[in-house]
Design an enzyme around this catalytic site. Structure first.
Site, PDB file in Angstrom:
ATOM      1  N   LYS A   9      12.166  -1.181   6.267  1.00  0.00           N
ATOM      2  CA  LYS A   9      10.828  -1.752   6.458  1.00  0.00           C
ATOM      3  C   LYS A   9      10.839  -2.926   7.450  1.00  0.00           C
ATOM      4  O   LYS A   9      11.906  -3.488   7.760  1.00  0.00           O
ATOM      5  CB  LYS A   9      10.279  -2.190   5.102  1.00  0.00           C
ATOM      6  CG  LYS A   9      10.059  -1.015   4.140  1.00  0.00           C
ATOM      7  CD  LYS A   9       9.352  -1.489   2.877  1.00  0.00           C
ATOM      8  CE  LYS A   9       9.155  -0.349   1.902  1.00  0.00           C
ATOM      9  NZ  LYS A   9       8.366  -0.778   0.721  1.00  0.00           N
ATOM     10  N   TYR A  49       1.303   6.726   2.033  1.00  0.00           N
ATOM     11  CA  TYR A  49       1.026   6.030   0.775  1.00  0.00           C
ATOM     12  C   TYR A  49      -0.242   6.559   0.098  1.00  0.00           C
ATOM     13  O   TYR A  49      -0.938   5.790  -0.578  1.00  0.00           O
ATOM     14  CB  TYR A  49       0.923   4.527   1.031  1.00  0.00           C
ATOM     15  CG  TYR A  49       2.257   3.849   1.276  1.00  0.00           C
ATOM     16  CD1 TYR A  49       3.294   3.942   0.343  1.00  0.00           C
ATOM     17  CD2 TYR A  49       2.485   3.098   2.415  1.00  0.00           C
ATOM     18  CE1 TYR A  49       4.514   3.324   0.558  1.00  0.00           C
ATOM     19  CE2 TYR A  49       3.710   2.463   2.633  1.00  0.00           C
ATOM     20  CZ  TYR A  49       4.716   2.586   1.694  1.00  0.00           C
ATOM     21  OH  TYR A  49       5.926   1.964   1.899  1.00  0.00           O
ATOM     22  N   ASN A 112      10.127  -5.553   0.552  1.00  0.00           N
ATOM     23  CA  ASN A 112      11.297  -5.135  -0.235  1.00  0.00           C
ATOM     24  C   ASN A 112      12.290  -4.253   0.542  1.00  0.00           C
ATOM     25  O   ASN A 112      12.995  -3.445  -0.039  1.00  0.00           O
ATOM     26  CB  ASN A 112      10.860  -4.507  -1.563  1.00  0.00           C
ATOM     27  CG  ASN A 112      10.141  -3.187  -1.381  1.00  0.00           C
ATOM     28  OD1 ASN A 112       9.804  -2.826  -0.260  1.00  0.00           O
ATOM     29  ND2 ASN A 112       9.925  -2.469  -2.462  1.00  0.00           N
ATOM     30  N   HIS A 115      12.290   1.850   1.764  1.00  0.00           N
ATOM     31  CA  HIS A 115      11.552   2.858   0.982  1.00  0.00           C
ATOM     32  C   HIS A 115      12.393   4.122   0.939  1.00  0.00           C
ATOM     33  O   HIS A 115      13.071   4.437   1.918  1.00  0.00           O
ATOM     34  CB  HIS A 115      10.211   3.184   1.651  1.00  0.00           C
ATOM     35  CG  HIS A 115       9.601   4.460   1.128  1.00  0.00           C
ATOM     36  ND1 HIS A 115       8.822   4.490   0.005  1.00  0.00           N
ATOM     37  CD2 HIS A 115       9.721   5.743   1.539  1.00  0.00           C
ATOM     38  CE1 HIS A 115       8.470   5.752  -0.247  1.00  0.00           C
ATOM     39  NE2 HIS A 115       9.000   6.530   0.676  1.00  0.00           N
ATOM     40  N   GLU A 126       7.027  13.698   2.751  1.00  0.00           N
ATOM     41  CA  GLU A 126       7.184  12.476   3.558  1.00  0.00           C
ATOM     42  C   GLU A 126       7.969  12.728   4.851  1.00  0.00           C
ATOM     43  O   GLU A 126       7.641  12.164   5.896  1.00  0.00           O
ATOM     44  CB  GLU A 126       7.889  11.393   2.732  1.00  0.00           C
ATOM     45  CG  GLU A 126       7.036  10.892   1.570  1.00  0.00           C
ATOM     46  CD  GLU A 126       7.750   9.894   0.677  1.00  0.00           C
ATOM     47  OE1 GLU A 126       8.938   9.577   0.941  1.00  0.00           O
ATOM     48  OE2 GLU A 126       7.123   9.417  -0.283  1.00  0.00           O
TER      49      GLU A 126
HETATM   50  P1  CMP Z   1       7.713   1.775  -1.592  1.00  0.00           P
HETATM   51  O1  CMP Z   1       8.943   2.422  -2.110  1.00  0.00           O
HETATM   52  O2  CMP Z   1       7.545   1.692  -0.125  1.00  0.00           O
HETATM   53  O3  CMP Z   1       6.440   2.529  -2.219  1.00  0.00           O
HETATM   54  C1  CMP Z   1       5.246   1.850  -2.557  1.00  0.00           C
HETATM   55  C2  CMP Z   1       5.284   0.424  -2.188  1.00  0.00           C
HETATM   56  O4  CMP Z   1       4.239  -0.371  -2.670  1.00  0.00           O
HETATM   57  C3  CMP Z   1       6.515  -0.192  -2.803  1.00  0.00           C
HETATM   58  O5  CMP Z   1       7.666   0.282  -2.149  1.00  0.00           O
HETATM   59  C4  CMP Z   1       6.237  -1.661  -2.633  1.00  0.00           C
HETATM   60  O6  CMP Z   1       6.628  -2.137  -1.361  1.00  0.00           O
HETATM   61  C5  CMP Z   1       4.728  -1.691  -2.733  1.00  0.00           C
HETATM   62  N1  CMP Z   1       4.341  -2.287  -4.007  1.00  0.00           N
HETATM   63  C6  CMP Z   1       4.509  -1.775  -5.224  1.00  0.00           C
HETATM   64  N2  CMP Z   1       4.009  -2.610  -6.151  1.00  0.00           N
HETATM   65  C7  CMP Z   1       3.516  -3.675  -5.470  1.00  0.00           C
HETATM   66  C8  CMP Z   1       2.851  -4.857  -5.856  1.00  0.00           C
HETATM   67  N3  CMP Z   1       2.588  -5.117  -7.143  1.00  0.00           N
HETATM   68  N4  CMP Z   1       2.496  -5.710  -4.889  1.00  0.00           N
HETATM   69  C9  CMP Z   1       2.748  -5.431  -3.584  1.00  0.00           C
HETATM   70  N5  CMP Z   1       3.360  -4.304  -3.151  1.00  0.00           N
HETATM   71  C10 CMP Z   1       3.732  -3.450  -4.097  1.00  0.00           C
END
Ligand code: CMP
Length: 138
Positions: A9, A49, A112, A115, A126
């Site tokens: 990311k 998403y 984070n 993904h 995806e």
């Molecule tokens: P990802 O694996 O990319 O798939 C969905 C994404 O939503 C997840 O990782 C996080 O980056 C994001 N996400 C999930 N929960 C939250 C939250 N409570 N606040 C902000 N981002 C979130």
């Protein structure tokens, strides 16, 4: 060979962690089958998403994911989907196990670092948002 979609990311790309993260995949026996540096736009975000569109964090998620380039990859290997998710650790880096990519490189639930697809169905869906068949090398 099982395939999974991985995104490094924007936060991890900005902090120069592309190489650190790829090294972990390769050390764990995963093969890079496709890879590109690219910017996600709102259309790609809405496809990728789709299941989160109505969640309260969706606007923040899209703003972050479209803010600067990310690395999209297809990784392959036996049990690749679970293996990659285990290497990533929990979505929330505070809950991620020691030594996982999110524990090492992520800031919070939003920024984070990585993904990965969560099932064979998600992986099939995806992968084709980011790559065409001719861009994937077995
Ligand atoms: P990802 O694996 O990319 O798939 C969905 C994404 O939503 C997840 O990782 C996080 O980056 C994001 N996400 C999930 N929960 C939250 C939250 N409570 N606040 C902000 N981002 C979130």
């Amino acid at each position: 060979m099982e395939k999974t979609l991985v995104l490094i990311k924007p936060d991890a790309v900005k902090k120069n962690h592309i190489g650190d993260i790829i090294r972990i995949y390769e050390k764990n026996g995963l093969k890079i089958m496709a890879m590109k540096l690219m910017k996600m736009d709102e259309k790609i975000a809405a496809l990728h998403y789709a299941e989160h569109i109505n969640k309260p964090f969706y606007p923040e998620l899209v703003e972050f994911m479209t803010s600067s380039p990310l690395v999209a990859m297809v990784l392959g290997g036996e049990g690749a989907i679970k293996k990659v998710r285990d290497l990533h650790g929990a979505t929330d880096p505070q809950k991620a196990a020691e030594g996982t990519i999110r524990r090492l490189y992520a800031k919070d639930k939003s920024e984070n670092a990585v993904h990965a697809s969560d099932s064979p169905e998600s992986a099939a869906r995806e992968i084709h948002i980011f790559f065409s068949e001719v861009e994937i090398f077995a």
